[in-house]
Design a protein around this motif. Structure first.
Motif, PDB file in Angstrom:
ATOM      1  N   TRP A  46       3.412   7.321 -17.424  1.00  0.00           N
ATOM      2  CA  TRP A  46       2.745   7.721 -16.186  1.00  0.00           C
ATOM      3  C   TRP A  46       1.247   7.496 -16.318  1.00  0.00           C
ATOM      4  O   TRP A  46       0.640   7.886 -17.317  1.00  0.00           O
ATOM      5  N   THR A  47       0.645   6.883 -15.293  1.00  0.00           N
ATOM      6  CA  THR A  47      -0.787   6.563 -15.295  1.00  0.00           C
ATOM      7  C   THR A  47      -1.423   7.095 -14.022  1.00  0.00           C
ATOM      8  O   THR A  47      -0.934   6.846 -12.912  1.00  0.00           O
ATOM      9  N   SER A  48      -2.517   7.831 -14.162  1.00  0.00           N
ATOM     10  CA  SER A  48      -3.227   8.364 -12.998  1.00  0.00           C
ATOM     11  C   SER A  48      -4.002   7.253 -12.300  1.00  0.00           C
ATOM     12  O   SER A  48      -4.728   6.495 -12.946  1.00  0.00           O
ATOM     13  N   VAL A  49      -3.835   7.172 -10.970  1.00  0.00           N
ATOM     14  CA  VAL A  49      -4.501   6.132 -10.190  1.00  0.00           C
ATOM     15  C   VAL A  49      -5.415   6.705  -9.118  1.00  0.00           C
ATOM     16  O   VAL A  49      -6.204   5.972  -8.514  1.00  0.00           O
ATOM     17  N   TRP A  50      -5.320   8.002  -8.869  1.00  0.00           N
ATOM     18  CA  TRP A  50      -6.155   8.643  -7.837  1.00  0.00           C
ATOM     19  C   TRP A  50      -6.139  10.135  -8.088  1.00  0.00           C
ATOM     20  O   TRP A  50      -5.146  10.695  -8.557  1.00  0.00           O
ATOM     21  N   ASN A  51      -7.242  10.808  -7.762  1.00  0.00           N
ATOM     22  CA  ASN A  51      -7.279  12.267  -7.832  1.00  0.00           C
ATOM     23  C   ASN A  51      -8.381  12.795  -6.941  1.00  0.00           C
ATOM     24  O   ASN A  51      -9.331  12.071  -6.588  1.00  0.00           O
ATOM     25  N   VAL A  52      -8.271  14.053  -6.591  1.00  0.00           N
ATOM     26  CA  VAL A  52      -9.315  14.737  -5.829  1.00  0.00           C
ATOM     27  C   VAL A  52      -9.438  16.151  -6.377  1.00  0.00           C
ATOM     28  O   VAL A  52      -8.439  16.788  -6.707  1.00  0.00           O
ATOM     29  N   GLU A  53     -10.672  16.627  -6.510  1.00  0.00           N
ATOM     30  CA  GLU A  53     -10.917  17.970  -7.017  1.00  0.00           C
ATOM     31  C   GLU A  53     -10.940  18.976  -5.867  1.00  0.00           C
ATOM     32  O   GLU A  53     -11.161  18.628  -4.707  1.00  0.00           O
ATOM     33  N   GLY A  54     -10.702  20.250  -6.217  1.00  0.00           N
ATOM     34  CA  GLY A  54     -10.758  21.318  -5.234  1.00  0.00           C
ATOM     35  C   GLY A  54     -12.186  21.781  -5.001  1.00  0.00           C
ATOM     36  O   GLY A  54     -13.150  21.075  -5.293  1.00  0.00           O
ATOM     37  N   GLY A  55     -12.312  22.988  -4.453  1.00  0.00           N
ATOM     38  CA  GLY A  55     -13.622  23.561  -4.203  1.00  0.00           C
ATOM     39  C   GLY A  55     -14.105  23.424  -2.784  1.00  0.00           C
ATOM     40  O   GLY A  55     -15.134  23.996  -2.415  1.00  0.00           O
ATOM     41  N   GLU A  56     -13.389  22.666  -1.952  1.00  0.00           N
ATOM     42  CA  GLU A  56     -13.808  22.438  -0.575  1.00  0.00           C
ATOM     43  C   GLU A  56     -12.738  22.939   0.385  1.00  0.00           C
ATOM     44  O   GLU A  56     -11.557  22.588   0.260  1.00  0.00           O
ATOM     45  N   VAL A  57     -13.144  23.742   1.356  1.00  0.00           N
ATOM     46  CA  VAL A  57     -12.225  24.242   2.369  1.00  0.00           C
ATOM     47  C   VAL A  57     -11.901  23.111   3.345  1.00  0.00           C
ATOM     48  O   VAL A  57     -12.800  22.444   3.851  1.00  0.00           O
ATOM     49  N   MET A  58     -10.595  22.876   3.590  1.00  0.00           N
ATOM     50  CA  MET A  58     -10.181  21.807   4.498  1.00  0.00           C
ATOM     51  C   MET A  58      -9.321  22.399   5.615  1.00  0.00           C
ATOM     52  O   MET A  58      -8.347  23.096   5.348  1.00  0.00           O
ATOM     53  N   ASP A  59      -9.682  22.093   6.867  1.00  0.00           N
ATOM     54  CA  ASP A  59      -8.846  22.493   7.993  1.00  0.00           C
ATOM     55  C   ASP A  59      -8.269  21.286   8.719  1.00  0.00           C
ATOM     56  O   ASP A  59      -7.690  21.411   9.797  1.00  0.00           O
ATOM     57  N   THR A  60      -8.437  20.095   8.128  1.00  0.00           N
ATOM     58  CA  THR A  60      -7.822  18.873   8.637  1.00  0.00           C
ATOM     59  C   THR A  60      -7.177  18.129   7.462  1.00  0.00           C
ATOM     60  O   THR A  60      -7.451  18.430   6.298  1.00  0.00           O
ATOM     61  N   PHE A  61      -6.350  17.149   7.791  1.00  0.00           N
ATOM     62  CA  PHE A  61      -5.716  16.320   6.771  1.00  0.00           C
ATOM     63  C   PHE A  61      -6.521  15.038   6.580  1.00  0.00           C
ATOM     64  O   PHE A  61      -6.999  14.440   7.542  1.00  0.00           O
ATOM     65  N   GLN A  62      -6.647  14.626   5.323  1.00  0.00           N
ATOM     66  CA  GLN A  62      -7.385  13.418   4.949  1.00  0.00           C
ATOM     67  C   GLN A  62      -6.387  12.353   4.506  1.00  0.00           C
ATOM     68  O   GLN A  62      -5.499  12.625   3.689  1.00  0.00           O
ATOM     69  N   ILE A  63      -6.532  11.118   5.033  1.00  0.00           N
ATOM     70  CA  ILE A  63      -5.626  10.050   4.639  1.00  0.00           C
ATOM     71  C   ILE A  63      -6.145   9.346   3.391  1.00  0.00           C
ATOM     72  O   ILE A  63      -7.357   9.238   3.167  1.00  0.00           O
ATOM     73  N   VAL A  64      -5.222   8.893   2.553  1.00  0.00           N
ATOM     74  CA  VAL A  64      -5.535   8.123   1.348  1.00  0.00           C
ATOM     75  C   VAL A  64      -4.716   6.834   1.394  1.00  0.00           C
ATOM     76  O   VAL A  64      -3.502   6.871   1.623  1.00  0.00           O
ATOM     77  N   MET A  65      -5.375   5.684   1.176  1.00  0.00           N
ATOM     78  CA  MET A  65      -4.713   4.376   1.124  1.00  0.00           C
ATOM     79  C   MET A  65      -4.893   3.814  -0.288  1.00  0.00           C
ATOM     80  O   MET A  65      -6.017   3.600  -0.735  1.00  0.00           O
ATOM     81  N   VAL A  66      -3.791   3.581  -0.994  1.00  0.00           N
ATOM     82  CA  VAL A  66      -3.856   3.096  -2.368  1.00  0.00           C
ATOM     83  C   VAL A  66      -3.162   1.730  -2.444  1.00  0.00           C
ATOM     84  O   VAL A  66      -1.939   1.647  -2.286  1.00  0.00           O
ATOM     85  N   TYR A 125       0.849  -1.197   0.000  1.00  0.00           N
ATOM     86  CA  TYR A 125       0.000   0.000   0.000  1.00  0.00           C
ATOM     87  C   TYR A 125       0.884   1.248   0.000  1.00  0.00           C
ATOM     88  O   TYR A 125       1.926   1.288   0.661  1.00  0.00           O
ATOM     89  N   LEU A 126       0.429   2.255  -0.746  1.00  0.00           N
ATOM     90  CA  LEU A 126       0.984   3.600  -0.657  1.00  0.00           C
ATOM     91  C   LEU A 126      -0.037   4.457   0.065  1.00  0.00           C
ATOM     92  O   LEU A 126      -1.211   4.510  -0.336  1.00  0.00           O
ATOM     93  N   SER A 127       0.379   5.108   1.129  1.00  0.00           N
ATOM     94  CA  SER A 127      -0.528   5.976   1.877  1.00  0.00           C
ATOM     95  C   SER A 127       0.063   7.371   1.995  1.00  0.00           C
ATOM     96  O   SER A 127       1.282   7.551   1.954  1.00  0.00           O
ATOM     97  N   PHE A 128      -0.807   8.357   2.146  1.00  0.00           N
ATOM     98  CA  PHE A 128      -0.384   9.732   2.360  1.00  0.00           C
ATOM     99  C   PHE A 128      -1.564  10.524   2.894  1.00  0.00           C
ATOM    100  O   PHE A 128      -2.726  10.088   2.830  1.00  0.00           O
ATOM    101  N   TYR A 129      -1.265  11.682   3.457  1.00  0.00           N
ATOM    102  CA  TYR A 129      -2.288  12.618   3.914  1.00  0.00           C
ATOM    103  C   TYR A 129      -2.256  13.851   3.011  1.00  0.00           C
ATOM    104  O   TYR A 129      -1.192  14.249   2.534  1.00  0.00           O
ATOM    105  N   TYR A 130      -3.420  14.469   2.801  1.00  0.00           N
ATOM    106  CA  TYR A 130      -3.455  15.704   2.008  1.00  0.00           C
ATOM    107  C   TYR A 130      -4.437  16.688   2.630  1.00  0.00           C
ATOM    108  O   TYR A 130      -5.359  16.313   3.370  1.00  0.00           O
ATOM    109  N   GLN A 131      -4.214  17.963   2.324  1.00  0.00           N
ATOM    110  CA  GLN A 131      -5.110  19.041   2.752  1.00  0.00           C
ATOM    111  C   GLN A 131      -5.168  20.076   1.637  1.00  0.00           C
ATOM    112  O   GLN A 131      -4.130  20.470   1.095  1.00  0.00           O
ATOM    113  N   ALA A 132      -6.358  20.510   1.292  1.00  0.00           N
ATOM    114  CA  ALA A 132      -6.543  21.551   0.288  1.00  0.00           C
ATOM    115  C   ALA A 132      -6.601  22.911   0.981  1.00  0.00           C
ATOM    116  O   ALA A 132      -7.410  23.121   1.875  1.00  0.00           O
ATOM    117  N   GLY A 133      -5.728  23.810   0.574  1.00  0.00           N
ATOM    118  CA  GLY A 133      -5.773  25.182   1.074  1.00  0.00           C
ATOM    119  C   GLY A 133      -5.052  25.383   2.385  1.00  0.00           C
ATOM    120  O   GLY A 133      -3.986  25.962   2.436  1.00  0.00           O
TER     121      GLY A 133
END
Length: 618
Positions: free
Chosen positions: A167-187, A136-144
């Motif tokens: 290069w092949t895209s395997v995951w993405n997330v769009e903007g538009g949402e205010v985030m004040d916490t980090f979200q984890i992603v497990m791939v 698994y590849l994991s990471f946290y992200y936050q927009a803004g």
């Protein structure tokens, strides 16, 4: 944004309705100067060849400064920092945005759509394992965070690459949402084409710049923060806890109300301004275990000969998933025999049991803060998270002023100001540099004015531009310094969001001084007493510095001899993987390393050392 009150439309011209205080996102002031040092060092220093990295791959960016770790990442587009993110998993994150590695806005980005801006690309990794090994590849992200929030047309993308593939895209997330916490992603990685030696992954962001309707506003946008990147086997979708205790923020200034004051002023009134405590901010990501944490502090006089202060006897349990903000009494007075300036390194540590599982996370248990005393007063911390100014139709010849009350009477010589760089330098318009006296808590009569000043993006002290007054003005009480601008455009002054001195900022559009509407600090620093020789005052980074390690070949212990002050020493194996780091560099124990060839590099603030080969033979 605060608009001019509608109740005054009958007294003032109609165009004043469009005047407003403006707070916008900006380019990177630090990278504009540091990038020149960094990339010149990259071109001359010794480097080792990187074949493929071995598992586990982990980076929480705590060990990096400004740019990604050169032993793990192939490019330098991401900005490593601890300024813009909200509640990070550990201190430092990697940020992808709309400014390049030199701190300037990308010129190819559109305003009404989005395009690829930046990449964060791993070196090839040996992923020659079986599907059953559960990779698994994991990471946290936050927009803004504290930066600009990406629009819904912007996105963060994760891509994979096989050695001979695209290069092949395997995951993405769009903007538009205010985030004040980090979200984890497990791939999960289950495709056999990726389970080979030479696998790579990368993050990239799609961004768009602001509209050209107000050219002096066009600067950094669409910020994505990434933290705690981990790639390994024997993981599951529920493997979402890092099981770590880490700092999440740095210490702050120990001066009441200021980030810095002139050293000659401080020495007279030190007891009136020093804060007698420090705050440790750290969190646990353990799901079940309670950990005992030992907190330590060292304060080092870097310009003088005062003994190092140490506090080592402070421990407390931290519960699973708990965040602690602990304030400790630190009776340190900042004494030094340095004459015209002083600098103190404040180092904080949190320590717990070190195991094989927690060893990769050890970088995030140390923080460093520099308490500096030169010749200026500063509310700001030197980093512009935003840009601030007055903008709008009818705002030509409006004024901005910052209030200061010096600790002692002295002669003001000039002022450091940081103006943000915007696209096509659209904020480089003339202004009148102005000083006002005090009138019951707001700017009063003008006591000095200099015409013909203009924003520049110069390589001055802390990347500020110095404006000389060309005359001596004796200041003995509260005063205000700022400018009168000559056009409707915003001058776009750097604005620090981490220190709040908003009550000291005033603006005047229609003849009346108004209080500031935001929480932060303008990057304006009045200079008192004397002006340093800029070439001598500006820290010079020396590249390709030599050093000696002995004995070499070594057995159980290693020593170092170096000309410049060394903050630590890192040891890498033949694949470029960091295997050991020392904060204390006297008689370093290496008996736990296997026999073989290693590479050694010292850490220093104002020098970049060579990388040297070390042989361990037993």
């Amino acid at each position: 944004m605060k608009k001019i009150l509608i109740t005054i439309i009958f007294l003032l011209p109609f165009f004043l309705l469009y005047a407003q205080e403006v707070l916008i996102d900006v380019g990177n002031p630090f990278l504009k100067e540091y990038s020149k040092q960094y990339f010149s060092q990259i071109s001359v220093k010794e480097t080792q060849e990187v074949d493929t990295l071995e598992l586990p791959f982990f980076d929480d960016f705590a060990a990096s400064f400004a740019y990604p770790d050169e032993t793990k990442w192939m490019d330098q587009y991401a900005y490593i920092h601890n300024d813009y993110a909200i509640d990070p998993i550990s201190i430092n994150v990697a940020t992808l945005d709309a400014i390049d590695e030199f701190g300037a806005v990308y010129t190819h980005l559109p305003s009404m759509s989005s395009d690829v801006a930046e990449y964060l690309t791993s070196f090839p990794i040996n992923l020659n394992v079986d599907v059953a090994d559960s990779v698994y590849l994991s990471f946290y992200y936050q927009a803004g965070g504290n930066g600009n929030v990406p629009e819904d047309r912007d996105s963060l993308v994760l891509q994979f690459k096989a050695p001979e593939g695209d290069w092949t895209s395997v995951w993405n997330v769009e903007g538009g949402e205010v985030m004040d916490t980090f979200q984890i992603v497990m791939v999960p990685i289950t495709e056999e084409e990726y389970l080979v030696k030479g696998f790579q992954f990368r993050f990239m962001n799609y961004a768009s710049i602001g509209t050209n309707y107000e050219p002096s506003w066009v600067s950094n946008t669409d910020v994505w923060h990434i933290d705690y990147v981990k790639l390994d086997t024997a993981r599951t979708m529920n493997d979402t806890l890092a099981e770590d205790v880490a700092f999440i923020s740095n210490f702050g200034s120990k001066l009441q109300g200021f980030e810095s004051v002139p050293w000659n002023h401080f020495k007279v009134y030190a007891e009136d301004i020093v804060v007698d405590s420090l705050t440790f901010s750290y969190k646990s990501t353990y799901g079940e275990d309670t950990k005992n944490i030992n907190r330590q502090v060292e304060i080092i006089d870097q310009y003088g000969t005062e003994p190092t202060y140490s506090m080592l006897d402070d421990s407390e349990n931290i519960l699973p998933m708990e965040t602690i903000n602990y304030t400790r009494y630190i009776p340190y007075e900042f004494n030094s025999d340095s004459e015209d300036s002083a600098k103190f390194l404040i180092k904080g540590y949190i320590k717990t049991d070190l195991t094989d599982e927690t060893y990769p996370y050890r970088w995030n248990d140390t923080i460093r803060y520099y308490q500096e005393f030169y010749n200026y007063y500063a509310y700001d911390d030197g980093t512009a998270e935003k840009g601030y100014g007055i903008s709008g139709q009818g705002t030509a010849y409006s004024s901005l002023a910052v209030q200061f009350t010096p600790l002692k009477a002295d002669t003001i010589k000039g002022v450091y100001i940081y103006f943000n760089q915007v696209l096509n330098e659209e904020n480089r318009n003339y202004f009148f540099l102005t000083i006002w006296d005090d009138d019951n808590g707001e700017p009063g009569d003008t006591i000095f004015q200099k015409i013909g000043a203009k924003p520049y993006y110069a390589d001055e002290v802390n990347q500020y531009l110095y404006y000389s007054l060309d005359t001596s003005i004796y200041i003995y009480t509260t005063f205000y310094i700022g400018w009168v601008k000559t056009t409707d455009d915003m001058l776009n002054c750097g604005y620090d969001m981490n220190n709040d001195s908003g009550s000291h900022i005033f603006y005047n559009v229609g003849g009346t001084w108004e209080p500031h509407s935001y929480n932060g600090s303008m990057m304006v620093r009045p200079v008192f007493g004397f002006v340093y020789d800029e070439a001598a005052f500006k820290p010079q980074v020396v590249t390709n510095m030599d050093f000696d390690i002995y004995p070499n070949p070594a057995n159980d212990y290693l020593n170092i001899s170096a000309e410049e002050f060394v903050l630590g020493l890192s040891i890498y194996d033949a694949t470029g993987r960091l295997v050991k780091h020392f904060d204390e560099t006297s008689r370093m124990f290496i008996g736990d390393l296997n026999s073989g060839t290693y590479f050694v590099r010292p850490d220093s603030e104002f020098a970049v050392y060579k990388t040297k080969k070390l042989l361990i033979i037993r």
